[in-house]
Design a protein around this motif. Sequence first.
Motif, PDB file in Angstrom:
ATOM      1  N   ILE A   1       0.757  -1.120  -0.110  1.00  0.00           N
ATOM      2  CA  ILE A   1       0.265   0.229  -0.025  1.00  0.00           C
ATOM      3  C   ILE A   1       0.848   0.926   0.161  1.00  0.00           C
ATOM      4  O   ILE A   1       0.851   2.004  -0.387  1.00  0.00           O
ATOM      5  N   ALA A   2       2.170   1.245   0.646  1.00  0.00           N
ATOM      6  CA  ALA A   2       2.599   2.800   0.850  1.00  0.00           C
ATOM      7  C   ALA A   2       3.335   2.737  -0.388  1.00  0.00           C
ATOM      8  O   ALA A   2       3.279   3.846  -0.477  1.00  0.00           O
ATOM      9  N   GLU A   3       4.114   1.766  -0.786  1.00  0.00           N
ATOM     10  CA  GLU A   3       4.686   1.850  -2.412  1.00  0.00           C
ATOM     11  C   GLU A   3       3.798   2.921  -3.247  1.00  0.00           C
ATOM     12  O   GLU A   3       4.078   3.614  -4.371  1.00  0.00           O
ATOM     13  N   ILE A   4       1.936   2.195  -3.357  1.00  0.00           N
ATOM     14  CA  ILE A   4       1.707   1.994  -4.116  1.00  0.00           C
ATOM     15  C   ILE A   4       0.935   4.047  -3.838  1.00  0.00           C
ATOM     16  O   ILE A   4       0.698   4.637  -4.757  1.00  0.00           O
ATOM     17  N   CYS A   5       0.738   4.086  -2.449  1.00  0.00           N
ATOM     18  CA  CYS A   5       0.662   6.025  -2.210  1.00  0.00           C
ATOM     19  C   CYS A   5       1.974   6.478  -2.708  1.00  0.00           C
ATOM     20  O   CYS A   5       1.510   7.204  -3.001  1.00  0.00           O
TER      21      CYS A   5
ATOM     22  N   ASN B   1     -11.168  -2.274  -0.499  1.00  0.00           N
ATOM     23  CA  ASN B   1     -12.294  -2.215   0.512  1.00  0.00           C
ATOM     24  C   ASN B   1     -12.987  -3.446  -0.538  1.00  0.00           C
ATOM     25  O   ASN B   1     -14.032  -3.753  -0.320  1.00  0.00           O
ATOM     26  N   LYS B   2     -13.198  -1.844  -1.679  1.00  0.00           N
ATOM     27  CA  LYS B   2     -14.049  -1.858  -2.740  1.00  0.00           C
ATOM     28  C   LYS B   2     -14.126  -2.823  -3.949  1.00  0.00           C
ATOM     29  O   LYS B   2     -14.818  -3.616  -4.339  1.00  0.00           O
ATOM     30  N   TYR B   3     -13.270  -3.353  -4.453  1.00  0.00           N
ATOM     31  CA  TYR B   3     -12.067  -4.135  -5.139  1.00  0.00           C
ATOM     32  C   TYR B   3     -11.936  -5.220  -5.002  1.00  0.00           C
ATOM     33  O   TYR B   3     -11.481  -6.562  -5.718  1.00  0.00           O
ATOM     34  N   SER B   4     -11.342  -5.670  -3.879  1.00  0.00           N
ATOM     35  CA  SER B   4     -10.294  -7.230  -3.610  1.00  0.00           C
ATOM     36  C   SER B   4     -11.395  -8.757  -3.204  1.00  0.00           C
ATOM     37  O   SER B   4     -12.208  -8.209  -2.742  1.00  0.00           O
ATOM     38  N   THR B   5     -10.407  -9.489  -3.841  1.00  0.00           N
ATOM     39  CA  THR B   5     -11.226 -10.923  -3.730  1.00  0.00           C
ATOM     40  C   THR B   5     -11.232 -11.480  -2.415  1.00  0.00           C
ATOM     41  O   THR B   5     -11.636 -12.054  -2.210  1.00  0.00           O
ATOM     42  N   MET B   6     -10.667 -10.887  -1.773  1.00  0.00           N
ATOM     43  CA  MET B   6     -10.143 -11.221  -0.632  1.00  0.00           C
ATOM     44  C   MET B   6     -10.687 -11.149   0.374  1.00  0.00           C
ATOM     45  O   MET B   6     -11.303 -11.927   1.194  1.00  0.00           O
ATOM     46  N   LYS B   7     -11.864 -10.100   0.200  1.00  0.00           N
ATOM     47  CA  LYS B   7     -12.098  -9.598   0.973  1.00  0.00           C
ATOM     48  C   LYS B   7     -13.493 -10.515   0.859  1.00  0.00           C
ATOM     49  O   LYS B   7     -13.807  -9.736   2.123  1.00  0.00           O
ATOM     50  N   LYS B   8     -13.955 -10.938  -0.088  1.00  0.00           N
ATOM     51  CA  LYS B   8     -15.018 -11.954  -0.447  1.00  0.00           C
ATOM     52  C   LYS B   8     -14.867 -12.896   0.701  1.00  0.00           C
ATOM     53  O   LYS B   8     -15.355 -13.720   1.311  1.00  0.00           O
ATOM     54  N   SER B   9     -13.483 -13.908   0.333  1.00  0.00           N
ATOM     55  CA  SER B   9     -12.842 -14.763   1.257  1.00  0.00           C
ATOM     56  C   SER B   9     -13.097 -14.489   2.613  1.00  0.00           C
ATOM     57  O   SER B   9     -13.524 -15.372   3.315  1.00  0.00           O
TER      58      SER B   9
ATOM     59  N   ARG C   1      -6.717   2.278   0.650  1.00  0.00           N
ATOM     60  CA  ARG C   1      -7.679   1.401   1.969  1.00  0.00           C
ATOM     61  C   ARG C   1      -8.848   1.288   1.473  1.00  0.00           C
ATOM     62  O   ARG C   1      -9.489  -0.118   1.032  1.00  0.00           O
ATOM     63  N   LYS C   2      -9.490   1.857   0.145  1.00  0.00           N
ATOM     64  CA  LYS C   2     -10.601   2.090  -0.194  1.00  0.00           C
ATOM     65  C   LYS C   2     -11.449   1.069  -1.406  1.00  0.00           C
ATOM     66  O   LYS C   2     -12.260   0.519  -1.407  1.00  0.00           O
ATOM     67  N   TRP C   3      -9.837   1.060  -2.409  1.00  0.00           N
ATOM     68  CA  TRP C   3      -9.570   1.050  -3.416  1.00  0.00           C
ATOM     69  C   TRP C   3      -9.827  -0.750  -2.582  1.00  0.00           C
ATOM     70  O   TRP C   3     -10.577  -1.410  -3.412  1.00  0.00           O
TER      71      TRP C   3
END
Length: 134
Positions: free
Chosen positions: A38-42, A57-65, A53-55
């Motif tokens: 996350i820090a590198e992308i920031c 939350n919205k797009y993560s496939t790990m969130k679904k698991s 972090r909002k991205w």
Amino acid sequence: MTRTNTSTLSLEDRQRRVFSEEFKVKKVKEIERGISTIAEICKAHQVSDTGVRKWLNKYSTMKKSKERLIVESQSETQKIIELKKQIADLERLLGQKQVQIEFKDKMIDLAEEVYKIDIKKNFGTQASSDSGKK
């Protein structure tokens, strides 16, 4: 990972930027695969930590698991509730049996008083002699 020159973007330019969904999904996948942090992308794209972090939350496939894990936890909770009910039923049954045993013992005591016979001793003797015959 590509980096943009951080010194070229002014504060006003950064505030007006809008990232496409495709870009966000790509960066989220990089984070999930461990390619970027996350820090590198920031730092590379001059995006706030909160935005990335909002991205996630919205797009993560790990969130679904993770949501699936919560469902499994609820399943375990249901099993625990059922087991607690079963324990309560068994404790109630045990209590009933204890009351029956105490009632029978009291009846034997009363019968011994009324008939002046040692029933417990006779009962115990018969049980031991019967068990020897079998």
